[in-house]
Design a protein around this motif. Sequence first.
Motif, PDB file in Angstrom:
ATOM      1  N   LEU A  83       7.658  11.630   0.509  1.00  0.00           N
ATOM      2  CA  LEU A  83       7.822  13.042   0.832  1.00  0.00           C
ATOM      3  C   LEU A  83       8.878  13.678  -0.062  1.00  0.00           C
ATOM      4  O   LEU A  83       8.665  14.753  -0.632  1.00  0.00           O
ATOM      5  CB  LEU A  83       8.206  13.191   2.308  1.00  0.00           C
ATOM      6  N   ASP A  84       9.998  12.989  -0.213  1.00  0.00           N
ATOM      7  CA  ASP A  84      11.069  13.499  -1.072  1.00  0.00           C
ATOM      8  C   ASP A  84      10.624  13.601  -2.527  1.00  0.00           C
ATOM      9  O   ASP A  84      11.075  14.494  -3.255  1.00  0.00           O
ATOM     10  CB  ASP A  84      12.302  12.597  -0.986  1.00  0.00           C
ATOM     11  N   GLY A  92       1.102  -1.562  -4.871  1.00  0.00           N
ATOM     12  CA  GLY A  92       2.123  -0.559  -4.639  1.00  0.00           C
ATOM     13  C   GLY A  92       1.875   0.277  -3.406  1.00  0.00           C
ATOM     14  O   GLY A  92       0.901   1.029  -3.343  1.00  0.00           O
ATOM     15  N   MET A  93       2.765   0.184  -2.418  1.00  0.00           N
ATOM     16  CA  MET A  93       2.608   0.959  -1.190  1.00  0.00           C
ATOM     17  C   MET A  93       2.714   2.469  -1.418  1.00  0.00           C
ATOM     18  O   MET A  93       2.002   3.234  -0.750  1.00  0.00           O
ATOM     19  CB  MET A  93       3.629   0.493  -0.153  1.00  0.00           C
ATOM     20  N   PRO A  94       3.577   2.978  -2.318  1.00  0.00           N
ATOM     21  CA  PRO A  94       3.652   4.431  -2.492  1.00  0.00           C
ATOM     22  C   PRO A  94       2.322   5.078  -2.857  1.00  0.00           C
ATOM     23  O   PRO A  94       1.969   6.133  -2.322  1.00  0.00           O
ATOM     24  CB  PRO A  94       4.680   4.595  -3.622  1.00  0.00           C
ATOM     25  N   GLU A  95       1.574   4.442  -3.766  1.00  0.00           N
ATOM     26  CA  GLU A  95       0.286   5.016  -4.160  1.00  0.00           C
ATOM     27  C   GLU A  95      -0.685   5.040  -2.990  1.00  0.00           C
ATOM     28  O   GLU A  95      -1.442   5.993  -2.806  1.00  0.00           O
ATOM     29  CB  GLU A  95      -0.314   4.225  -5.319  1.00  0.00           C
ATOM     30  N   HIS A 135       3.363  10.583   8.356  1.00  0.00           N
ATOM     31  CA  HIS A 135       2.353  10.339   9.387  1.00  0.00           C
ATOM     32  C   HIS A 135       2.824   9.279  10.380  1.00  0.00           C
ATOM     33  O   HIS A 135       3.684   8.454  10.064  1.00  0.00           O
ATOM     34  CB  HIS A 135       1.045   9.899   8.723  1.00  0.00           C
ATOM     35  N   PRO A 136       2.251   9.271  11.584  1.00  0.00           N
ATOM     36  CA  PRO A 136       2.593   8.217  12.550  1.00  0.00           C
ATOM     37  C   PRO A 136       2.298   6.840  11.968  1.00  0.00           C
ATOM     38  O   PRO A 136       1.395   6.678  11.145  1.00  0.00           O
ATOM     39  CB  PRO A 136       1.677   8.532  13.744  1.00  0.00           C
ATOM     40  N   GLN A 181       7.892   4.056   7.740  1.00  0.00           N
ATOM     41  CA  GLN A 181       8.526   5.371   7.849  1.00  0.00           C
ATOM     42  C   GLN A 181       9.401   5.649   6.624  1.00  0.00           C
ATOM     43  O   GLN A 181       9.347   6.740   6.030  1.00  0.00           O
ATOM     44  CB  GLN A 181       9.378   5.420   9.118  1.00  0.00           C
ATOM     45  N   TYR A 182      10.203   4.675   6.250  1.00  0.00           N
ATOM     46  CA  TYR A 182      11.089   4.826   5.089  1.00  0.00           C
ATOM     47  C   TYR A 182      10.283   5.101   3.826  1.00  0.00           C
ATOM     48  O   TYR A 182      10.633   6.003   3.036  1.00  0.00           O
ATOM     49  CB  TYR A 182      11.930   3.562   4.915  1.00  0.00           C
ATOM     50  N   MET A 183       9.208   4.350   3.624  1.00  0.00           N
ATOM     51  CA  MET A 183       8.400   4.533   2.423  1.00  0.00           C
ATOM     52  C   MET A 183       7.749   5.916   2.392  1.00  0.00           C
ATOM     53  O   MET A 183       7.652   6.551   1.337  1.00  0.00           O
ATOM     54  CB  MET A 183       7.335   3.434   2.335  1.00  0.00           C
ATOM     55  N   GLN A 184       7.328   6.392   3.554  1.00  0.00           N
ATOM     56  CA  GLN A 184       6.743   7.735   3.603  1.00  0.00           C
ATOM     57  C   GLN A 184       7.787   8.808   3.306  1.00  0.00           C
ATOM     58  O   GLN A 184       7.498   9.806   2.629  1.00  0.00           O
ATOM     59  CB  GLN A 184       6.126   7.984   4.974  1.00  0.00           C
TER      60      GLN A 184
END
Length: 331
Positions: free
Chosen positions: A299-300, A86-89, A308-309, A292-295
């Motif tokens: 954030l939301d 899972g990328m979010p974690e 982050h970059p 970027q979208y996943m970050q």
Amino acid sequence: MRQYFKNAVIAGTAAAVTLFSGVSAANDTIRVGMPEVMFLNLTQFVAQEKGFYENEGLTVDLQHIADSSIPVRAMIAGRLDIVQTGMPETLSAIDKGAELITIGGVHTGLHYSFFVNPDADIESIEDLQGKRLGISGPGTLPHVVMVAMMQAAGMTAEQIDDVTWVSLSGSSSRRNGIATGVIDATVAGFNPRAIADPNIDVKFDVPGTLPNYVMTPWDVRVSFLEENPDVVKRFIRAELLATRWVFENRDEALEVARNYFDYDDDELIAFYDFYKNGIWNPNGRVTPEQAQYMQELNLDGGMQDAVHPAERVLDTSILEEVLAEIGEYEH
């Protein structure tokens, strides 16, 4: 920018032979954290049974863990080398200071279906307000995906907050929660048997609603990447080649699947067609735009304090090295 492999120096002729031939004198072992056993992982089972890992001089220990919040913590602690859970974690851990990074992946598509209880009176995403929604836990993949779908439908933060989150680890547990009425709705791994269950309805188009969502890429510790660039490269090559083999050898791939899944032929074909249609990624790319979208989703959802970059969270330089050698896959 973390372009570790580009800066790596391979010392000696023997090392160079190892790098380019994919053969090493003794197998290197990689510990890989995976979701609960699901058809998604057919590419890894093929890589093991058909010798793709072995051909690259690797012994891969696949550790299946139903709760997607656990593998990232295990990787940070050094108990896993790579996770595909899972990328979010991973992004959340990076935001908190963990030295982790995404390097690509063959499981980048969003492989969830949206299951609802037939008696829950859910006909639109907006109807989720006030309902009991099943997740693995706060901040896990199901949680992030369901929040993202509600946001995409235009629901306000107040409406999204007006739900009850119920923790049920693993896709099968959440689907059972739907059938028994413990929860009203959830996202969980695609399953043709669940789709045929009269106690479960399937709504909406999860992958189509969130086309830029990155599901379970390869995430690694920065230290492991820096210290083992050739091992990581061989792992990437094995997984890409195994995925391409699955694309080109459906019947043989389904024979491998029969060793792991108790489904009939029609169900296995349904699984195969679903995952081949945009879920498995034979070129392994994750783009800066997707990162970027996943970050922004994190954030939301309160899982990150800042975006982050791209170079802080994503480095596909080794993947691009592999693609330069084996070529792009047209599909």
